[in-house]
Scaffold this motif. Structure first.
Motif, short mmCIF file in Angstrom:
data_model
loop_
_atom_site.label_atom_id
_atom_site.label_comp_id
_atom_site.label_asym_id
_atom_site.label_seq_id
_atom_site.Cartn_x
_atom_site.Cartn_y
_atom_site.Cartn_z
N ILE A 65 0.85 -1.19 0.00
CA ILE A 65 0.00 0.00 0.00
C ILE A 65 0.89 1.23 0.00
O ILE A 65 1.72 1.43 0.88
N GLN A 66 0.70 2.08 -1.00
CA GLN A 66 1.55 3.26 -1.15
C GLN A 66 0.90 4.54 -0.64
O GLN A 66 1.60 5.51 -0.36
N HIS A 67 -0.42 4.56 -0.58
CA HIS A 67 -1.13 5.77 -0.14
C HIS A 67 -2.35 5.35 0.68
O HIS A 67 -2.99 4.35 0.37
N THR A 68 -2.67 6.14 1.70
CA THR A 68 -3.85 5.88 2.53
C THR A 68 -4.71 7.13 2.58
O THR A 68 -4.21 8.24 2.83
N LEU A 69 -6.00 6.95 2.33
CA LEU A 69 -6.97 8.02 2.47
C LEU A 69 -7.92 7.66 3.61
O LEU A 69 -8.53 6.60 3.59
N THR A 70 -8.02 8.52 4.59
CA THR A 70 -8.92 8.27 5.71
C THR A 70 -10.33 8.70 5.35
O THR A 70 -10.56 9.35 4.32
N ALA A 71 -11.28 8.36 6.20
CA ALA A 71 -12.67 8.74 5.97
C ALA A 71 -12.91 10.23 6.18
O ALA A 71 -14.04 10.70 6.01
N LYS A 72 -11.87 10.96 6.53
CA LYS A 72 -11.98 12.42 6.63
C LYS A 72 -11.86 13.09 5.26
O LYS A 72 -12.23 14.25 5.10
N ASN A 73 -11.31 12.35 4.29
CA ASN A 73 -11.08 12.90 2.95
C ASN A 73 -12.30 12.64 2.08
O ASN A 73 -12.25 11.85 1.13
N THR A 74 -13.43 13.30 2.38
CA THR A 74 -14.67 12.98 1.68
C THR A 74 -15.33 14.22 1.06
O THR A 74 -15.07 15.35 1.45
N HIS A 75 -16.18 13.94 0.09
CA HIS A 75 -17.07 14.92 -0.54
C HIS A 75 -18.30 14.15 -0.97
O HIS A 75 -18.31 12.92 -0.91
N PHE A 97 -10.50 4.41 3.22
CA PHE A 97 -11.53 4.13 4.22
C PHE A 97 -12.77 4.96 3.86
O PHE A 97 -12.65 6.16 3.57
N THR A 98 -13.93 4.34 3.87
CA THR A 98 -15.15 5.04 3.47
C THR A 98 -16.16 5.06 4.61
O THR A 98 -16.15 4.21 5.49
N LYS A 99 -17.05 6.05 4.56
CA LYS A 99 -18.12 6.18 5.54
C LYS A 99 -19.36 5.43 5.05
O LYS A 99 -19.48 5.08 3.88
N GLU A 100 -20.32 5.20 5.98
CA GLU A 100 -21.60 4.64 5.55
C GLU A 100 -22.44 5.76 4.91
O GLU A 100 -22.16 6.94 5.07
N ALA A 101 -23.46 5.37 4.17
CA ALA A 101 -24.14 6.28 3.25
C ALA A 101 -24.80 7.48 3.92
O ALA A 101 -24.94 8.54 3.30
N SER A 102 -25.26 7.36 5.16
CA SER A 102 -25.96 8.47 5.80
C SER A 102 -25.01 9.54 6.33
O SER A 102 -25.45 10.59 6.79
N GLY A 145 -12.01 10.69 -1.58
CA GLY A 145 -11.33 11.20 -2.77
C GLY A 145 -11.59 12.69 -2.91
O GLY A 145 -11.97 13.35 -1.95
N PRO A 146 -11.39 13.24 -4.13
CA PRO A 146 -10.97 12.58 -5.37
C PRO A 146 -9.45 12.33 -5.42
O PRO A 146 -8.67 13.00 -4.75
N VAL A 147 -9.07 11.37 -6.26
CA VAL A 147 -7.67 11.03 -6.48
C VAL A 147 -7.29 11.43 -7.90
O VAL A 147 -7.93 11.02 -8.87
N PHE A 148 -6.24 12.23 -8.02
CA PHE A 148 -5.69 12.64 -9.31
C PHE A 148 -4.64 11.61 -9.72
O PHE A 148 -3.68 11.36 -9.00
N VAL A 149 -4.84 10.98 -10.88
CA VAL A 149 -3.91 9.97 -11.38
C VAL A 149 -3.08 10.59 -12.50
O VAL A 149 -3.62 10.97 -13.54
N GLU A 150 -1.79 10.71 -12.27
CA GLU A 150 -0.90 11.37 -13.21
C GLU A 150 -0.94 10.68 -14.57
O GLU A 150 -0.90 9.46 -14.66
N GLY A 151 -1.03 11.48 -15.61
CA GLY A 151 -1.03 10.95 -16.98
C GLY A 151 -2.39 10.71 -17.55
O GLY A 151 -2.54 10.51 -18.76
#
Length: 348
Positions: free
Chosen positions: A50-60, A82-87, A113-119
């Protein structure tokens, strides 16, 4: 007495023998640790790095090219999300039926996310391999007033809470009915080419709320890229759901998802597609089942022509003989999602 060279070596020079054994073991380990070329190793000792970790705080909770990425990665990167539940926290294990009356749809579907993928450039395809999916510790299933496939027929309310966990394999629906779990993200997608903040309820060409339980661990997803970097997001975890999601919800839950993102320059698609070891699948969205099914079928005809070398007539006929149309969901208005599965046993 055995006088083989190995025993002779032990007797005469035990230190040399131990050194020889150590070198052999190291050589064996090095063979197992070979990874893909470049500066981003993907596989090591049969375990994902695993090279990168996104917590459930990184949401929109919208789809738009105006939402800034929270992470930039190279093609081929492995991401733990890591994702949150839908509500988005409006329900918890202590919620009662009354919580349905105060549910606010505004925060629905927090996406990591979002995650920017280079290229990644418009016209490319973003390949997302769902390597690992783990359940969070709880989930909920509800029938919401005015929502669901039978909302105009059945005026009912319902809420059931479930204790889950990463090692949970089934839940008891009733004392007599056990349900085997199949965790998957209900929402996945890239950003559309608009600055408008689109809600996440319906599926679209960029993916979105597809709610397809076939998009689970081991599935390889393909998304058309509409903006630079793709801007990939994921969420709406489901512990289990049937095709159609007819009451409007699955067992909604947090997830831990490990996925690999790669940019494909030699593939072009209009809407998401996916594959497993058993089949290749196309998706089609539309305001009716008929329109969605026609699109899914046409996309499979295109795939069979472009990737399998069939004529239009052959591709269309094979879809009739071996293609399986499936209704993924019927509740995420204004669009429904239909898929077509083509078994790999008949493909090249």
């Amino acid at each position: 007495m055995n006088k083989s060279p190995e025993n002779h070596l032990k007797m005469k020079n035990p230190t040399f023998f131990l050194a020889f054994l150590l070198i052999a073991l190291m050589s064996s380990c090095l063979q197992k640790e070979k990874s893909t070329a470049g500066d981003e190793p993907i596989v090591q000792l049969d375990t994902l790095v695993i090279q990168h970790t996104l917590t459930a705080k990184n949401t929109h909770n919208k789809f738009s090219n105006a939402i800034a990425p929270v992470l930039s990665v190279k093609s081929g990167a492995v991401i733990e999300a890591f994702t949150k539940e839908a509500s988005d926290g409006q329900f918890n294990m202590n919620s009662t039926l009354g919580a349905l009356d105060s549910l606010d749809f505004g925060p629905i579907h927090p996406l990591t996310g979002p995650v920017f993928v280079e290229g990644a450039q418009p016209g490319d395809v973003l390949k997302v391999t769902l390597q690992k999916i783990e359940l969070g510790d709880w989930g909920w299933n509800a029938i919401l007033p005015g929502f669901g496939f039978l909302a105009d027929t059945l005026d009912v309310k319902y809420l059931k809470l479930y204790k889950l966990g990463k090692d949970c394999e089934k839940v008891m629906f009733t004392d007599d009915i056990a349900i085997k779990l199949n965790p998957f993200p209900g929402v996945m997608g890239v950003a559309p080419d608009t600055s408008e903040l689109l809600n996440t309820i319906p599926p679209r060409a960029n993916g979105g709320n597809m709610d397809d339980p076939n998009m689970t661990e081991g599935t390889i997803m393909y998304f058309p890229v509409f903006v630079e970097g793709g801007l990939f997001s994921i969420g709406d975890g489901h512990a289990v759901q049937g095709l159609g999601e007819v009451c409007g919800t699955a067992i909604e839950c947090p997830l831990r998802i490990v996925c690999q993102v790669e940019v494909l320059k030699n593939k072009s698609i209009s809407e998401p597609q996916y594959e497993t070891e058993a089949y290749y699948a196309t998706t089609g969205f539309g305001p009716t089942i008929d329109e969605a099914a026609k699109k899914a079928t046409l996309y499979m005809v295109d795939y069979l022509k472009e990737e399998q070398g069939l004529s239009t007539e052959e591709a269309y006929a094979l879809c009739s003989l071996q293609g399986d149309l499936q209704i993924a969901q019927v509740v995420d208005l204004p669009n429904m999602l239909v898929t077509m599965h083509m078994p790999k046993s008949v493909l090249k």
